[in-house]
Design a protein around this motif. Structure first.
Motif, mmCIF file in Angstrom:
data_model
loop_
_atom_site.group_PDB
_atom_site.id
_atom_site.type_symbol
_atom_site.label_atom_id
_atom_site.label_comp_id
_atom_site.label_asym_id
_atom_site.label_seq_id
_atom_site.Cartn_x
_atom_site.Cartn_y
_atom_site.Cartn_z
ATOM 1 N N ARG A 104 -0.669 -21.600 -0.821
ATOM 2 C CA ARG A 104 0.195 -20.806 0.062
ATOM 3 C C ARG A 104 -0.485 -20.606 1.422
ATOM 4 N N PRO A 105 0.252 -20.845 2.506
ATOM 5 C CA PRO A 105 -0.349 -20.659 3.851
ATOM 6 C C PRO A 105 -0.769 -19.213 4.061
ATOM 7 N N ARG A 106 -1.862 -19.007 4.809
ATOM 8 C CA ARG A 106 -2.369 -17.671 5.114
ATOM 9 C C ARG A 106 -2.169 -17.380 6.595
ATOM 10 N N THR A 112 -7.140 -13.811 2.670
ATOM 11 C CA THR A 112 -7.278 -13.596 1.225
ATOM 12 C C THR A 112 -5.933 -13.326 0.575
ATOM 13 N N LEU A 113 -5.719 -13.932 -0.587
ATOM 14 C CA LEU A 113 -4.594 -13.608 -1.457
ATOM 15 C C LEU A 113 -5.161 -13.172 -2.798
ATOM 16 N N PHE A 114 -4.759 -11.993 -3.241
ATOM 17 C CA PHE A 114 -5.137 -11.501 -4.566
ATOM 18 C C PHE A 114 -3.879 -11.369 -5.401
ATOM 19 N N GLY A 164 -7.301 -4.323 -1.688
ATOM 20 C CA GLY A 164 -7.058 -4.553 -0.265
ATOM 21 C C GLY A 164 -7.932 -3.724 0.652
ATOM 22 N N SER A 165 -8.445 -2.599 0.173
ATOM 23 C CA SER A 165 -9.291 -1.759 1.013
ATOM 24 C C SER A 165 -10.650 -2.395 1.275
ATOM 25 N N TRP A 166 -10.947 -3.497 0.598
ATOM 26 C CA TRP A 166 -12.213 -4.198 0.799
ATOM 27 C C TRP A 166 -12.058 -5.495 1.590
ATOM 28 N N TYR A 206 -4.466 -10.283 4.549
ATOM 29 C CA TYR A 206 -4.505 -9.987 3.107
ATOM 30 C C TYR A 206 -3.104 -9.943 2.527
ATOM 31 N N THR A 207 -2.940 -10.602 1.372
ATOM 32 C CA THR A 207 -1.689 -10.565 0.615
ATOM 33 C C THR A 207 -1.998 -10.138 -0.808
#
Length: 267
Positions: free
Chosen positions: A265-267, A212-214, A232-234, A239-240
Motif C-alpha cells: 500500500r502506498p504511504r 508506517t502502517l500498523f 501511533g503515539s510512537w 502513520y496509518t
C-alpha cells in the motif's frame, strides 16, 4: 541471490526470492514462527515485482542460537537485519514484521531510518506502547504467557509438549501449527525464548519517523484494541492504523494476500 548471511559471529538462513534488481522487502517473523511463515506473502510480493528476503532470525537459525539472553537485546537483533541488508546489497529497503518481528521492525526503523523506506507492522505494536497498557486490565491477562516464557526450564517443556494446541486455539492453521510444534519437540525453539527473557534487560525504544502502517486484527487473542491504538503515539512520520475485522493474530500464514496488500500500500 543469497541463502545465508553472517553477523556477530552467527550464521543465518534466509529465503531470497524475486528479481535482485527489484525493490526489496525484508520480512521478519515472530514467535514461534520461522521464515516459512512468510511463504505465501513473499509469493504474492514477487508477483508484484518485489524482491523478498525472509530470514530465520536469531534464536531460530541453526547457526544463530546463542544461549545467553544478553545476546538478544533489540539493538543486537536490529544489527542482524542491517547485516542482511548489507549482504543483499540493499542501501534502502521496505520492512515488514509480524509479532516479535513487528516489534523488531519498529526498532530497526527507529535506529536506522536512513535504510528503511517504509514499515509495515502486523499484530504487535511498538514496544514503547506496552509501557502502561500491558500492566493493567484485560491486556495484563492476555500477556500472561510473556511472564511464563521468562521462567527457567518450564517454557521449554511447554514448547515440547503443548504448543500445538495453544497455536490451534489462537487461530493458526493445522499445517503451520504442526510445523512449529515439531520444531518445539526437537528443541529447535528453546533459544527463541531468549527474546522474552531479554525483555528484562534495560532498553531504550526509539521513536519512528519512516512512513508506517500498523495493522491489528480485532480477533487477536494477545493484543487489545486499547494497546493497538497506543502504537501511533510512537510514530512521528506518516502513520496509518488499520483494524482488520474478523482477523486473528496469525496474519502472514492465514491471510497472506491481505498481508501483501498492506505491505504494497502506498504511504
Amino acid at each position: 541471490m543469497i541463502t545465508q548471511f553472517t553477523n556477530d559471529g552467527l550464521t543465518f538462513d534466509v529465503d531470497d526470492a524475486g528479481d535482485p534488481a527489484a525493490p526489496a522487502v525484508i520480512l521478519l517473523h515472530g514467535f514461534p514462527q520461522d521464515r516459512a511463515a512468510w511463504a505465501g506473502v513473499a509469493a504474492d510480493l514477487v508477483r508484484h515485482e518485489r524482491r523478498t528476503l525472509a530470514p530465520d532470525l536469531r534464536g531460530y537459525s541453526p547457526g544463530a542460537r546463542p544461549r545467553d539472553r544478553r545476546r538478544y537485546a533489540l539493538d543486537l537483533l536490529a544489527g542482524d537485519v542491517i547485516a542482511l541488508a548489507d549482504a543483499a546489497g540493499l542501501e534502502r529497503f521496505d520492512l515488514a514484521g509480524h509479532d516479535w518481528g513487528a516489534a523488531l521492525a519498529f526498532h530497526v526503523a527507529g535506529r536506522h531510518p536512513g535504510r528503511v523506506r517504509t514499515l509495515t507492522a502486523l499484530s504487535v505494536p511498538h514496544r514503547g506502547a506496552w509501557a502502561s497498557a500491558a500492566r493493567s486490565g484485560t491486556q495484563l491477562w492476555r500477556s500472561k504467557y510473556i511472564a511464563l516464557f521468562q521462567l527457567p526450564a518450564l517454557p521449554e517443556r511447554v514448547l515440547a509438549r503443548g504448543i500445538e494446541g495453544f497455536l490451534l486455539r489462537s487461530g493458526l492453521g493445522p499445517e503451520h501449527a504442526r510445523r512449529y510444534a515439531e520444531r518445539g519437540r526437537r528443541h529447535e525453539l528453546d533459544t527463541a525464548l531468549n527474546w522474552y527473557r531479554a525483555m528484562r534487560l534495560p532498553a531504550v525504544f526509539p521513536r519512528v519517523a519512516v512512513p508506517t502502517l500498523f495493522a491489528w486484527g480485532d480477533g487477536d487473542e494477545y493484543v487489545t484494541e486499547r494497546l493497538a491504538r497506543r502504537c501511533g503515539s510512537w510514530v512521528d512520520g506518516a502513520y496509518t492504523f488499520e483494524i482488520l475485522r474478523g482477523v486473528r493474530h496469525w496474519i502472514p500464514e492465514m491471510h497472506p494476500r491481505l498481508a501483501a496488500e498492506l505491505i504494497l500500500r502506498p504511504r
